[in-house]
Scaffold this motif. Structure first.
Motif, PDB file in Angstrom:
ATOM      1  N   ASN A  55      -7.710   4.969   3.591  1.00 50.19           N
ATOM      2  CA  ASN A  55      -6.850   4.412   4.400  1.00 50.19           C
ATOM      3  C   ASN A  55      -7.081   3.659   5.411  1.00 50.19           C
ATOM      4  O   ASN A  55      -6.348   3.002   5.648  1.00 50.19           O
ATOM      5  CB  ASN A  55      -5.976   6.398   4.891  1.00 50.19           C
ATOM      6  CG  ASN A  55      -5.289   6.666   3.778  1.00 50.19           C
ATOM      7  OD1 ASN A  55      -4.541   5.750   2.281  1.00 50.19           O
ATOM      8  ND2 ASN A  55      -4.548   7.612   4.161  1.00 50.19           N
TER       9      ASN A  55
ATOM     10  N   GLY B  16      -8.602   0.504   3.732  1.00 49.19           N
ATOM     11  CA  GLY B  16      -6.094  -0.594   3.934  1.00 49.19           C
ATOM     12  C   GLY B  16      -6.174  -0.402   5.134  1.00 49.19           C
ATOM     13  O   GLY B  16      -4.971  -1.110   5.382  1.00 49.19           O
ATOM     14  N   LEU B  17      -6.289   0.014   5.642  1.00 47.52           N
ATOM     15  CA  LEU B  17      -5.664  -0.421   7.496  1.00 47.52           C
ATOM     16  C   LEU B  17      -4.824   0.230   6.998  1.00 47.52           C
ATOM     17  O   LEU B  17      -3.798   0.038   8.380  1.00 47.52           O
ATOM     18  CB  LEU B  17      -6.029  -2.130   7.710  1.00 47.52           C
ATOM     19  CG  LEU B  17      -7.408  -2.938   7.546  1.00 47.52           C
ATOM     20  CD1 LEU B  17      -6.870  -3.920   8.208  1.00 47.52           C
ATOM     21  CD2 LEU B  17      -8.876  -1.928   8.702  1.00 47.52           C
ATOM     22  N   LEU B  18      -4.251   1.401   6.966  1.00 47.48           N
ATOM     23  CA  LEU B  18      -3.621   2.320   6.838  1.00 47.48           C
ATOM     24  C   LEU B  18      -3.109   2.946   8.574  1.00 47.48           C
ATOM     25  O   LEU B  18      -2.094   2.151   9.662  1.00 47.48           O
ATOM     26  CB  LEU B  18      -2.957   3.237   5.979  1.00 47.48           C
ATOM     27  CG  LEU B  18      -2.401   2.773   4.994  1.00 47.48           C
ATOM     28  CD1 LEU B  18      -2.431   4.292   4.510  1.00 47.48           C
ATOM     29  CD2 LEU B  18      -1.653   1.642   5.415  1.00 47.48           C
TER      30      LEU B  18
ATOM     31  N   LEU C   3       4.750   1.143   1.356  1.00 45.67           N
ATOM     32  CA  LEU C   3       3.112   1.113   1.342  1.00 45.67           C
ATOM     33  C   LEU C   3       2.832   0.253   0.550  1.00 45.67           C
ATOM     34  O   LEU C   3       1.936  -0.128  -0.164  1.00 45.67           O
ATOM     35  CB  LEU C   3       2.902   2.386   1.566  1.00 45.67           C
ATOM     36  CG  LEU C   3       1.648   3.009   1.133  1.00 45.67           C
ATOM     37  CD1 LEU C   3       0.653   3.420   2.332  1.00 45.67           C
ATOM     38  CD2 LEU C   3       1.679   4.100   1.141  1.00 45.67           C
TER      39      LEU C   3
ATOM     40  N   TYR D  66       0.638  -2.550   0.127  1.00 44.59           N
ATOM     41  CA  TYR D  66      -1.189  -3.253  -0.607  1.00 44.59           C
ATOM     42  C   TYR D  66      -1.055  -4.117  -1.618  1.00 44.59           C
ATOM     43  O   TYR D  66      -1.423  -4.572  -2.587  1.00 44.59           O
ATOM     44  CB  TYR D  66      -1.330  -2.023  -0.941  1.00 44.59           C
ATOM     45  CG  TYR D  66      -2.070  -1.443  -0.073  1.00 44.59           C
ATOM     46  CD1 TYR D  66      -3.521  -0.806  -0.527  1.00 44.59           C
ATOM     47  CD2 TYR D  66      -1.447  -0.232   0.605  1.00 44.59           C
ATOM     48  CE1 TYR D  66      -4.303  -0.121   0.650  1.00 44.59           C
ATOM     49  CE2 TYR D  66      -2.234   0.616   1.399  1.00 44.59           C
ATOM     50  CZ  TYR D  66      -3.557   0.453   1.347  1.00 44.59           C
ATOM     51  OH  TYR D  66      -4.287   1.163   1.871  1.00 44.59           O
TER      52      TYR D  66
END
Lengths: 254, 289
Positions: free
Chosen positions: A47, A50-52, B175, B179
């Protein structure tokens, strides 16, 4: 000059240090696997990549470009794709549509052209469709092409998600527990595909996985985490034999 | 009989467009925008300004009002709603109700707009033509044709354009969309813009019938049942729902006792929800917890 590098990466949620100064490097073309007991911080690292959520400390480099400070969709634009442990698909769309959305970052036509459906758009759409059909052939998804994702069995959805990630034509593929929820036969297929993705497509794979059988089969190098810190790194055999790793999984002998 | 049908469809088109605005935002962000009717009202005032005060031609008026409202919609998302991203849906719903109040208040304060009621001139005027037994009011025909055209454009947009597909993807799974390289926040902002633009279009179509005034947004109360009947979250459902409500009202006004017209929409909602709780085009799949 490294392909993909994580340097001193750390994050804390309140008082909990979920990932603590983790560093590793992934070489172009290899399959690098992160293992560790539940709660070790494996998915959190994904995460962060993914730079969440923003890292508390540390930096991430992809082909010498720093990721920190970008937004999540820009990570995808750089050629990093990901699958999720619990599958995040577009449920009310068909398999084909899901894969086509994977082509999003390759669409270059302008809005007015699309509304008029000009010849340039038609050609571009055909090219996208061809790219998707290659993925469908590769993963043997042809018989599900027009099925709605919501109605597919878990194992197939897992493959669809892999396909959607491949449709983005990634340079680096992040797989979060590709075998979770799969039966032994499906896990076997998954291992073949991961090997083919690495060899045939030349995509570098960074994976989080529990199934040590699968890990030993496909990984070139393994990183073991426990409680957010690195405890071992090396070939699958080396890491499995490491006393610290055995202790993390089985506990200390009394 | 056919006469009523025509009137009902024309009125239903306006409901359908407002309902469409509800649905677009609901699908993408899972919140109900109760300011939808007021966005329509504001669009009506923009059109009025361009048309009456500046004397622009009808088509330029439409373009101006839709573009201006799209900008307003994006601004509302960016300034008011993005800061509360991630808060419970209830918070967001209350905010949209507040936005509606503010818009109504602001309109009455602007010089030249105020609390007065204005007529809105159109090139279709009050002409009628006869076709067989039925008298067609140009006005009504224009509303139906223009709605059909807008729906066709929207269909092509969602089906073929990169942005339209990205909007659909975002509404299904934010989400995963991120991506895939979709800038989710920007797309959400665009959806608000699109929704407000459609509302402005609805306002222009409604204006000749109800006149332009600061409370014309209460038609949202009729469009809401339309969205529910169609199955909240379904674009074709919003159109069909709007038409159903429009038709039911037209026939109820003719054949039912005085006053029934205003509650007919809600009677239909109750009936539909009893038979098919998710609405006519609603998705039967439950959201997983």
């Amino acid at each position: 000059m490294s392909f993909f590098q994580v340097k001193d990466l750390g994050i804390r949620f309140g008082g909990v240090v979920a990932v603590d100064r983790v560093s590793f490097e992934v070489k172009r073309g290899e399959c690098y696997t992160i293992i560790g007991p539940n709660g070790a911080g494996k998915t959190t690292i994904f995460n962060l990549i993914g730079l969440l959520y923003p890292a508390t400390s540390g930096k991430i480099f992809f082909q010498d470009k720093e990721l920190t400070g970008l937004s999540p969709h820009q990570v995808a634009d750089l050629g990093i794709a990901r699958t999720f442990q619990n599958i995040e698909l577009f449920e009310h769309a068909t398999v084909l549509q899901n894969l086509l959305i994977g082509r999003h970052r390759h669409r270059r036509t302008a809005l007015w052209q699309e509304l008029l459906f000009t010849p340039a758009v038609r050609r571009a759409e055909l090219a996208q469709r061809e790219a998707v059909e290659k993925v469908i052939d590769f993963l043997d998804l042809a018989k599900y092409r027009d099925s709605l994702v919501a109605g597919l069995p878990y194992g197939v959805r897992k493959v669809v998600e892999l396909g959607r990630a491949l449709a983005t034509e990634p340079r680096l593929l992040l797989l979060d527990e590709p075998s979770s929820g799969l039966n032994p036969e499906e896990t076997d297929d998954m291992a073949f595909w991961i090997e083919d993705i690495k060899r045939q497509l030349g995509v570098t794979v960074l994976m989080v996985e529990h199934d040590m059988n699968l890990v030993s089969r496909v990984s070139d190098r393994v990183l073991a985490l426990n409680m957010g810190t690195v405890i071992a790194e090396g070939t699958p055999a080396e890491v499995q034999a490491n006393p610290a790793v055995i202790e993390a999984y089985l506990g200390k002998a009394a | 009989m056919l006469q009523l049908l025509l009137a009902g469809v024309a009125q239903g088109c306006v409901y359908a467009l407002v309902a469409l605005g509800f649905v677009l935002i609901y699908k993408a962000t899972e919140t109900v925008n109760f300011a939808q009717g007021d966005l329509m009202m504001l669009g009506g005032f923009f059109a009025l300004t361009a048309s009456v005060m500046l004397g622009w031609p009808y088509w330029a008026t439409i373009l101006f009002a839709v573009a201006a409202m799209a900008a307003v919609g994006m601004l509302i998302e960016r300034v008011v709603l993005r800061p509360v991203l991630g808060q419970p849906a209830f918070t967001v719903v209350m905010i949209t109700i507040g936005v509606g109040y503010v818009l109504r208040g602001v309109v009455t304060m602007i010089p030249g707009w105020g609390t007065d009621t204005y007529t809105f001139p159109t090139p279709f005027a009050d002409g009628t033509f006869k076709f067989g037994e039925v008298i067609f009011a140009e006005q009504q025909v224009a509303v139906i044709v223009m709605t059909a055209a807008l729906v066709a454009v929207l269909y092509v947009f969602f089906r073929y354009s990169k942005l339209g597909v990205a909007m659909q993807a975002t509404s299904q799974n934010q989400l995963a969309a991120a991506y895939m390289g979709i800038p989710v926040r920007r797309v959400n902002m665009m959806i608000w813009g699109l929704s407000a633009g459609v509302a402005a279009f609805a306002g222009i179509l409604l204006a000749p019938a109800t006149f332009v005034h600061s409370n014309m947004g209460f038609i949202g109360l009729k469009a809401f049942p339309a969205a529910v009947v169609g199955g909240f979250g379904s674009v074709p459902g919003a159109i069909v729902g709007g038409l159903i409500i429009g038709l039911v009202e037209a026939f109820a006004g003719r054949y039912m006792p005085e006053g029934f017209k205003d509650i007919a929409a809600y009677v239909v909602v109750l009936a539909v929800l009893m038979i098919k709780p998710s609405g006519i085009f609603g998705e039967t799949a439950r959201k997983k917890v």
